[in-house]
Design a protein around this motif. Structure first.
Motif, mmCIF file in Angstrom:
data_model
loop_
_atom_site.group_PDB
_atom_site.id
_atom_site.type_symbol
_atom_site.label_atom_id
_atom_site.label_comp_id
_atom_site.label_asym_id
_atom_site.label_seq_id
_atom_site.Cartn_x
_atom_site.Cartn_y
_atom_site.Cartn_z
ATOM 1 N N GLY A 434 -61.426 1.029 -16.782
ATOM 2 C CA GLY A 434 -61.231 0.349 -18.057
ATOM 3 C C GLY A 434 -61.572 1.273 -19.194
ATOM 4 O O GLY A 434 -61.457 2.499 -19.080
ATOM 5 N N SER A 435 -61.997 0.690 -20.312
ATOM 6 C CA SER A 435 -62.333 1.468 -21.508
ATOM 7 C C SER A 435 -61.174 2.386 -21.900
ATOM 8 O O SER A 435 -61.370 3.529 -22.294
ATOM 9 C CB SER A 435 -63.599 2.290 -21.274
ATOM 10 O OG SER A 435 -64.099 2.781 -22.494
ATOM 11 N N GLY A 436 -59.957 1.878 -21.720
ATOM 12 C CA GLY A 436 -58.770 2.623 -22.107
ATOM 13 C C GLY A 436 -58.040 3.292 -20.963
ATOM 14 O O GLY A 436 -56.910 3.741 -21.134
ATOM 15 N N THR A 437 -58.657 3.371 -19.778
ATOM 16 C CA THR A 437 -57.977 3.991 -18.640
ATOM 17 C C THR A 437 -57.092 2.983 -17.943
ATOM 18 O O THR A 437 -57.353 1.787 -17.949
ATOM 19 C CB THR A 437 -58.988 4.555 -17.633
ATOM 20 O OG1 THR A 437 -59.806 3.488 -17.149
ATOM 21 C CG2 THR A 437 -59.871 5.601 -18.269
ATOM 22 N N THR A 438 -56.045 3.463 -17.312
ATOM 23 C CA THR A 438 -55.112 2.593 -16.597
ATOM 24 C C THR A 438 -54.908 3.036 -15.154
ATOM 25 O O THR A 438 -54.061 2.481 -14.461
ATOM 26 C CB THR A 438 -53.748 2.565 -17.318
ATOM 27 O OG1 THR A 438 -53.237 3.900 -17.400
ATOM 28 C CG2 THR A 438 -53.889 1.982 -18.710
ATOM 29 N N ASP A 439 -55.665 4.048 -14.720
ATOM 30 C CA ASP A 439 -55.510 4.581 -13.356
ATOM 31 C C ASP A 439 -56.901 4.737 -12.757
ATOM 32 O O ASP A 439 -57.705 5.548 -13.239
ATOM 33 C CB ASP A 439 -54.798 5.935 -13.406
ATOM 34 C CG ASP A 439 -54.415 6.443 -12.014
ATOM 35 O OD1 ASP A 439 -55.083 6.067 -11.031
ATOM 36 O OD2 ASP A 439 -53.459 7.239 -11.926
ATOM 37 N N ASP A 440 -57.211 3.942 -11.726
ATOM 38 C CA ASP A 440 -58.572 3.990 -11.176
ATOM 39 C C ASP A 440 -58.824 5.244 -10.344
ATOM 40 O O ASP A 440 -59.932 5.466 -9.867
ATOM 41 C CB ASP A 440 -58.894 2.734 -10.369
ATOM 42 C CG ASP A 440 -58.039 2.557 -9.130
ATOM 43 O OD1 ASP A 440 -57.051 3.311 -8.958
ATOM 44 O OD2 ASP A 440 -58.347 1.662 -8.329
#
Length: 637
Positions: A434-440
């Motif tokens: 999260g916090s702007g990321t879209t790829d774990d």
């Protein structure tokens, strides 16, 4: 609900109307106000929304002793100068654990409405006034009157219940005291605690009969009370009445009124658990009939990649932070406003701007250790978990790729833990999707050793190196221009009702397949094996679930895990009479101001909490005892 919020400010103004006339007044000041307040259906509904006002403010976790005195979260600001603590600031409730409570100027004073407390008796008076005057407007439809009165009864019941949890025996305000009442009429005395509980249950039964089973128009009415909510609260009220703090508590055997009447029952009554169990079953049935079910992850936006592991974590966390979902039996506006306190600085932008993320909500190591191992048993019971070396360090590996940054050195105790641990708690080296990321596969992570936990100002920092991750939506993006994904505060989830039902059934008849099934349904959401199977395979105490006492310990820990950071643990630990034990040991964390791995991973004591027998109930302000000599002070104060 939008209409409700619009009228709250007006309701607060109405509630400040003088409760007694000035000398020589022939016509009391508030007659005209009441006349206009109940002049038509719209104004009457606005007055009802004013009755909701303090309920809405209870969603502020700083006002909730179930959150601030639970031992789950510390607020370290000013901890080096304790002489400045204990005031009416926003952190006042956290000072309950420092032993700073007093009867001269109590913290979280809900009797009078000071030090982050609210004037609940004033709200109760508003509810009584509403019920007394509901027949004045001529344009109210019968169905409106029925529902509105039921809502007022619920609110009156819940405000009494909140006071009972805090003070035990209280005066019951069933009717608004007349403005011209005599001194003796005003000086009411406390009623026995069982009478107080029974009064609340009576009101809840009356309310539930006339409330809608569920909200049909969520856009306009989300947050208003339903029959399912009333039945859920009734279940909790009866479980609280049946619990050791209130049910034959020997510590309060000598707590009497001025006339000598006992205010607490002298002996524990097991029938109270049976009543609570029946109420739990009715509450679950009502919730499910209203459409409540266990949470399923909803649309997750433009995610590039999400593993099954991350999906499970978001599902566990989303049951609380994904607003107005089917698992939430009762949620309140306004939105939770403290995500920036609960979040670590996981981006360089957040680290560079300490005003974007404060990180002050610090989770003690002891709280992090209540979560199970990956085998679903306590960390000190698991035969295969290295409990003795949990404070040593270990490097992130492939097995924990979506939990812990690969190649990063962190505490060994962070490995091989159950999914609810990773969904609820964050720590140095933890991945943060999260916090702007879209790829774990390339998500952010917590780099506390490099100072993300503890900036130089030593004001906006985390004191332990652990954060209540559950309270932060993965959609929130802090930084130079923070965007917080807001969600309402949830008072009750279906999972909590299941665990409450399991607790009551165990207290009535001990272990049974029904209790195991209830627990196993909660555990299965976290991918854990059933209670009996997990203990028999992995625990050093394989027979623990087979005894009433052993299963009680398991149920209590399950509630603390499942409902962690939701404002429930403090109330549970009080009613179980277990809070004193939780707060007997020092609050510890890592040495967060040290910038080396070896230095950071040294245990550090934040402070020694102070909680004694007297702290289970709150003191009445000394001044109130002078004004009303019929009151008696809370025991040990």
């Amino acid at each position: 609900m939008k209409g409700l919020l619009m009228y709250i400010a007006g309701g607060i103004l109405l509630s400040t109307t003088p409760s007694c006339g000035k000398y020589l007044d022939v016509i009391p000041d508030n007659v005209a106000t009441l006349s206009s307040s109940f002049s038509n259906a719209n104004e009457t509904e606005a007055y009802l929304f004013g009755c909701y006002a303090n309920l809405q403010q209870l969603s502020d976790i700083r006002r909730n002793a179930g959150f601030t005195s639970s031992g789950e979260v510390l607020f370290p600001v000013n901890m080096q100068d304790q002489t400045t603590l204990g005031g009416a600031g926003g952190d006042a409730g956290f000072n309950l654990m420092r032993g700073l409570q007093n009867s001269t100027n109590p913290i979280l004073n809900y009797w009078d409405g000071y030090n982050m407390g609210l004037k609940l008796y004033e709200s109760i008076r508003m509810c009584n006034t509403f019920i007394d005057n509901i027949d004045l407007p001529l344009d109210i439809q019968a169905f409106q009157k029925t529902r509105w009165v039921a809502e007022a009864k619920f609110l009156k019941a819940y405000y009494h219940y909140w006071l009972i949890r805090m003070y035990g025996p209280i005066p019951i305000a069933d009717e608004a005291i007349p403005i011209n009442a005599s001194t003796d009429e005003v000086r009411q005395q406390q009623q026995p605690v069982d009478s107080c509980f029974n009064y609340v249950v009576k009101l809840l039964d009356e309310a539930a009969a006339d409330l809608p089973p569920a909200i049909q128009n969520a856009a306009a009415e989300a947050g208003r009370i339903t029959a399912a909510i009333a039945r859920a609260v009734k279940a909790e009220v009866l479980a609280t009445q049946a619990s050791p703090l209130f049910n034959g508590n020997p510590d309060y055997a000598n707590f009497k009124r001025k006339d000598g009447k006992n205010l607490f029952s002298q002996n524990a009554d097991p029938v109270k658990w049976s009543r609570a169990a029946t109420a739990c079953k009715e509450a679950i049935d009502a919730a499910q009939a209203a459409g409540n079910s266990f949470y399923q992850l909803r649309t997750v936006g433009n995610i590039v990649h999400m593993s099954d592991t991350t999906r499970q974590l978001l599902t566990l966390q989303g049951a609380f932070v994904d607003g107005w979902n089917a698992e939430q039996v009762w949620s309140l506006n306004p939105y939770f406003g403290w995500q920036y306190m609960a979040m670590p600085r996981v981006t360089s932008e957040a680290a560079a701007n300490v005003f974007a993320v404060y990180s002050n909500f610090s989770v003690p190591i002891a709280q992090s250790e209540i979560f199970y191992t990956s085998n679903g048993v306590p960390i000190n019971e698991d035969k295969n978990w290295d409990f003795g070396n949990r404070y040593k360090t270990q490097t992130g590996d492939d097995q924990h790729f979506f939990y812990i940054k690969k190649g990063y050195t962190t505490a060994k105790g962070n490995f091989n833990r159950e999914p609810r641990y990773y969904a609820s708690v964050s720590f140095d080296g933890a991945n943060w999707f999260g916090s702007g990321t879209t790829d774990d596969r390339i998500s952010n992570y917590v780099n506390a050793v490099d100072g993300f936990a503890s900036p130089p100002d030593r004001l906006r920092y985390n004191a332990t190196g652990y954060w209540p991750k559950k309270l932060v939506s993965y959609l929130s993006v802090p930084g130079q221009n923070s965007v917080w994904h807001q969600y309402p505060w949830t008072f009750m989830r279906l999972s909590g009702l299941y665990l409450l039902y399991a607790e009551c059934l165990n207290e009535v008849n001990g272990p049974s397949q029904e209790v195991y099934t209830l627990l196993d349904q909660i555990r299965s959401k976290a991918g854990l094996e059933g209670v009996v199977e997990a203990w028999s395979k992995y625990s050093k105490i394989p027979g623990k679930p087979a005894s009433k006492d052993g299963l009680r310990q398991i149920i209590h820990q399950e509630r603390r895990i499942e409902l962690a950071f939701e404002g429930q643990a403090g109330w549970d630990l009080r009613r179980w009479k277990e809070l004193q034990a939780v707060l007997s040991n020092p609050f510890q964390g890592w040495s967060v101001f040290n910038k080396t791995i070896n230095g950071y991973y040294q245990l550090s004591t934040v402070y020694q909490p102070s909680f004694g027998l007297r702290d289970y109930l709150f003191p009445i302000q000394d001044y109130d005892l002078l004004v009303n000599p019929n009151l008696v002070q809370t025991p040990y104060w």
